[in-house]
Design an enzyme around this catalytic site. Sequence first.
Site, PDB file in Angstrom:
ATOM      1  N   ARG A 137     -10.155   7.156   7.895  1.00 26.18           N
ATOM      2  CA  ARG A 137      -9.950   7.599   6.494  1.00 26.18           C
ATOM      3  C   ARG A 137     -11.196   7.333   5.654  1.00 26.18           C
ATOM      4  NH1 ARG A 137      -4.594   5.688   7.414  1.00 26.18           N
ATOM      5  NH2 ARG A 137      -4.965   3.710   6.385  1.00 26.18           N
ATOM      6  N   HIS A 164     -14.059   3.457  -6.630  1.00 28.47           N
ATOM      7  CA  HIS A 164     -15.495   3.161  -6.671  1.00 28.47           C
ATOM      8  C   HIS A 164     -16.188   4.171  -7.578  1.00 28.47           C
ATOM      9  CE1 HIS A 164     -13.688   2.410  -2.689  1.00 28.47           C
ATOM     10  NE2 HIS A 164     -14.224   1.223  -2.854  1.00 28.47           N
ATOM     11  N   ASP A 209       0.852  -1.192   0.000  1.00 32.06           N
ATOM     12  CA  ASP A 209       0.000   0.000   0.000  1.00 32.06           C
ATOM     13  C   ASP A 209       0.887   1.241   0.000  1.00 32.06           C
ATOM     14  OD1 ASP A 209      -2.212  -1.638   0.255  1.00 32.06           O
ATOM     15  OD2 ASP A 209      -2.602  -1.158   2.346  1.00 32.06           O
ATOM     16  N   MET A 210       0.364   2.352  -0.529  1.00 36.11           N
ATOM     17  CA  MET A 210       1.137   3.596  -0.463  1.00 36.11           C
ATOM     18  C   MET A 210       0.559   4.462   0.661  1.00 36.11           C
ATOM     19  SD  MET A 210       3.773   5.005  -1.553  1.00 36.11           S
ATOM     20  CE  MET A 210       4.268   4.457  -3.186  1.00 36.11           C
ATOM     21  N   LYS A 223      -6.812   7.099  -6.000  1.00 37.51           N
ATOM     22  CA  LYS A 223      -6.764   8.572  -6.012  1.00 37.51           C
ATOM     23  C   LYS A 223      -5.876   9.101  -4.892  1.00 37.51           C
ATOM     24  CE  LYS A 223     -11.335   9.138  -8.046  1.00 37.51           C
ATOM     25  NZ  LYS A 223     -12.661   9.790  -7.954  1.00 37.51           N
ATOM     26  N   GLY A 224      -5.847   8.400  -3.744  1.00 33.70           N
ATOM     27  CA  GLY A 224      -5.035   8.853  -2.609  1.00 33.70           C
ATOM     28  C   GLY A 224      -5.918   9.217  -1.433  1.00 33.70           C
ATOM     29  N   ALA A 225      -5.565   8.723  -0.251  1.00 39.32           N
ATOM     30  CA  ALA A 225      -6.456   8.825   0.907  1.00 39.32           C
ATOM     31  C   ALA A 225      -5.961   9.786   1.986  1.00 39.32           C
ATOM     32  CB  ALA A 225      -6.632   7.431   1.520  1.00 39.32           C
ATOM     33  N   ARG A 228      -1.260  -0.785  -8.589  1.00 46.98           N
ATOM     34  CA  ARG A 228      -2.643  -0.475  -8.218  1.00 46.98           C
ATOM     35  C   ARG A 228      -2.748   1.048  -8.246  1.00 46.98           C
ATOM     36  NH1 ARG A 228      -3.635  -1.207  -2.193  1.00 46.98           N
ATOM     37  NH2 ARG A 228      -4.097  -3.390  -2.571  1.00 46.98           N
ATOM     38  N   GLN A 257      -0.760   7.037  -6.442  1.00 52.33           N
ATOM     39  CA  GLN A 257      -1.913   7.894  -6.107  1.00 52.33           C
ATOM     40  C   GLN A 257      -2.059   9.022  -7.133  1.00 52.33           C
ATOM     41  OE1 GLN A 257       0.352   8.501  -2.670  1.00 52.33           O
ATOM     42  NE2 GLN A 257      -1.039   7.486  -1.247  1.00 52.33           N
TER      43      GLN A 257
HETATM   44  P1  FDA Z   1     -14.322   9.081  -4.874  1.00 51.73           P
HETATM   45  O1  FDA Z   1     -13.831   9.502  -3.533  1.00 51.73           O
HETATM   46  O2  FDA Z   1     -14.520  10.138  -5.906  1.00 51.73           O
HETATM   47  O3  FDA Z   1     -15.666   8.286  -4.643  1.00 51.73           O
HETATM   48  C1  FDA Z   1     -16.465   7.827  -5.726  1.00 51.73           C
HETATM   49  C2  FDA Z   1     -17.718   7.172  -5.148  1.00 51.73           C
HETATM   50  O4  FDA Z   1     -17.346   5.995  -4.428  1.00 51.73           O
HETATM   51  C3  FDA Z   1     -18.448   8.020  -4.103  1.00 51.73           C
HETATM   52  O5  FDA Z   1     -19.361   8.891  -4.715  1.00 51.73           O
HETATM   53  C4  FDA Z   1     -19.127   6.960  -3.253  1.00 51.73           C
HETATM   54  O6  FDA Z   1     -20.276   6.464  -3.910  1.00 51.73           O
HETATM   55  C5  FDA Z   1     -18.106   5.856  -3.236  1.00 51.73           C
HETATM   56  N1  FDA Z   1     -17.194   5.951  -2.076  1.00 51.73           N
HETATM   57  C6  FDA Z   1     -15.893   6.339  -2.098  1.00 51.73           C
HETATM   58  N2  FDA Z   1     -15.380   6.273  -0.850  1.00 51.73           N
HETATM   59  C7  FDA Z   1     -16.359   5.858  -0.042  1.00 51.73           C
HETATM   60  C8  FDA Z   1     -16.438   5.583   1.349  1.00 51.73           C
HETATM   61  N3  FDA Z   1     -15.393   5.736   2.173  1.00 51.73           N
HETATM   62  N4  FDA Z   1     -17.621   5.150   1.868  1.00 51.73           N
HETATM   63  C9  FDA Z   1     -18.693   4.965   1.066  1.00 51.73           C
HETATM   64  N5  FDA Z   1     -18.671   5.206  -0.277  1.00 51.73           N
HETATM   65  C10 FDA Z   1     -17.530   5.644  -0.822  1.00 51.73           C
HETATM   66  N6  FDA Z   1      -5.293   5.082  -0.867  1.00 51.73           N
HETATM   67  C11 FDA Z   1      -3.981   5.338  -0.618  1.00 51.73           C
HETATM   68  O7  FDA Z   1      -3.603   6.483  -0.415  1.00 51.73           O
HETATM   69  N7  FDA Z   1      -3.072   4.297  -0.603  1.00 51.73           N
HETATM   70  C12 FDA Z   1      -3.440   3.020  -0.853  1.00 51.73           C
HETATM   71  O8  FDA Z   1      -2.593   2.114  -0.835  1.00 51.73           O
HETATM   72  C13 FDA Z   1      -4.808   2.749  -1.141  1.00 51.73           C
HETATM   73  N8  FDA Z   1      -5.240   1.487  -1.419  1.00 51.73           N
HETATM   74  C14 FDA Z   1      -6.538   1.286  -1.835  1.00 51.73           C
HETATM   75  C15 FDA Z   1      -6.954   0.018  -2.242  1.00 51.73           C
HETATM   76  C16 FDA Z   1      -8.233  -0.171  -2.748  1.00 51.73           C
HETATM   77  C17 FDA Z   1      -8.640  -1.527  -3.229  1.00 51.73           C
HETATM   78  C18 FDA Z   1      -9.116   0.935  -2.853  1.00 51.73           C
HETATM   79  C19 FDA Z   1     -10.480   0.793  -3.445  1.00 51.73           C
HETATM   80  C20 FDA Z   1      -8.726   2.167  -2.400  1.00 51.73           C
HETATM   81  C21 FDA Z   1      -7.468   2.359  -1.873  1.00 51.73           C
HETATM   82  N9  FDA Z   1      -7.048   3.605  -1.413  1.00 51.73           N
HETATM   83  C22 FDA Z   1      -5.721   3.819  -1.127  1.00 51.73           C
HETATM   84  C23 FDA Z   1      -8.061   4.663  -1.141  1.00 51.73           C
HETATM   85  C24 FDA Z   1      -8.235   5.615  -2.309  1.00 51.73           C
HETATM   86  O9  FDA Z   1      -7.091   6.406  -2.463  1.00 51.73           O
HETATM   87  C25 FDA Z   1      -9.469   6.533  -2.123  1.00 51.73           C
HETATM   88  O10 FDA Z   1      -9.300   7.288  -0.953  1.00 51.73           O
HETATM   89  C26 FDA Z   1     -10.792   5.797  -2.043  1.00 51.73           C
HETATM   90  O11 FDA Z   1     -10.844   4.717  -2.912  1.00 51.73           O
HETATM   91  C27 FDA Z   1     -11.971   6.734  -2.405  1.00 51.73           C
HETATM   92  O12 FDA Z   1     -11.815   7.219  -3.701  1.00 51.73           O
HETATM   93  P2  FDA Z   1     -12.628   6.727  -4.989  1.00 51.73           P
HETATM   94  O13 FDA Z   1     -11.631   6.398  -6.038  1.00 51.73           O
HETATM   95  O14 FDA Z   1     -13.551   5.627  -4.646  1.00 51.73           O
HETATM   96  O15 FDA Z   1     -13.361   8.004  -5.525  1.00 51.73           O
END
Ligand code: FDA
Length: 320
Positions: free
Chosen positions: A301, A240, A130-131, A185-187, A182, A161
């Site tokens: 997060r 998502h 993971d990052m 977007k970044g958390a 993978r 990210q």
């Molecule tokens: P966005 O935030 O635009 O959300 C799009 C839609 O998805 C929302 O409208 C909602 O419907 C749904 N959604 C998104 N987040 C939700 C939540 N928490 N609860 C409910 N619904 C939600 N980040 C990182 O910095 N390092 C990492 O290693 C990883 N690894 C990772 C693995 C996997 C398998 C996933 C899916 C995600 C990560 N992430 C991550 C997290 C990632 O960076 C990001 O913060 C989340 O996926 C939310 O962004 P979306 O791409 O879903 O888009």
Amino acid sequence: MLRSLLIYLSQAPWARKIVTGWSFAWNAASRFVAGEEIDDAIKVIKYLNDKGINATLDHLGEHTHTAADARNATATILTIFEAINQSEIRSNVSIKLTQIGLALDTELCAENLTKILERAKEYNNFVRIDMEDSPWIHSTLTLYRKMHLEKGFDNIGVVIQSYLFRSEADIQQLIGECTGVRLCKGAYKEPPEIAYPKKGDVDANYDHLARLLIDGSNASGCPQVSSDGRIPPTVALATHDEKRIDYAKSYAEKVHLPQAALEFQMLFGIRSDLQEQLTEAGYPVRVYVPYGHEWYPFFTRRLAERPANLWFFISNFFRR
Ligand code: FDA
């Protein structure tokens, strides 16, 4: 503003102490966390596998404070590969390097990571790193390269990210090194000097980087997901966001990337309807299934990503 506050709270020890003391907080967190024990996670993964969905298992934990804690975390991760084999689930493993000592001592972390990769190799399994937030990116990629390029491990992948300006250059280099990526977007909360502050720019960069990864996969023979679901293809899009997913699907179709070479990844408890739709459409889908006692930062997060989740959290308080 709310996102920044929640991300700050996810890293604040005093907040962790208060929130983990509330029993209703675990009820809310369990929407995103499979359980506290590995058997809980395996149960969830069997259910996903029955639907045709693969998994990546994460033993929760980050920023361990002592070398002993980092070694203990490593010892637990080592047991996961045997558990995956015994239960015959279709899953690989995700880890965070600060859990196994990155913030304490790079050599210790390298030693622990080597043990994990050797064990994964014995079981023909794969490890995704993971990052974490930006202070750890350079050391994470450096350690990854040490394992992949110097030690020759081919069962390892990283995460990039799209909110970071540097990610295009990182992806270009990783494609050249035949690395599985993978893309997310970044958390975390990153400063505007290094990351796009606007969501629209993060999304546009996501599409751009997904395109680069798809082209890179096509140029290297389109590696596909393994038949046991454990080794992912080189392109894994973790989001998502349906617009990002639709964009990647149509670009991949346009350039004739086989469906089995394009994996979509989502988090446990989020958009299971979309996970099933993509599986039915023929794409490999992998769900990130976390388990363990260290759920606080991961859960916070998830609250930061979607303010509506905060109301879900508060409603659990009133349901006590
Ligand atoms: P966005 O935030 O635009 O959300 C799009 C839609 O998805 C929302 O409208 C909602 O419907 C749904 N959604 C998104 N987040 C939700 C939540 N928490 N609860 C409910 N619904 C939600 N980040 C990182 O910095 N390092 C990492 O290693 C990883 N690894 C990772 C693995 C996997 C398998 C996933 C899916 C995600 C990560 N992430 C991550 C997290 C990632 O960076 C990001 O913060 C989340 O996926 C939310 O962004 P979306 O791409 O879903 O888009």
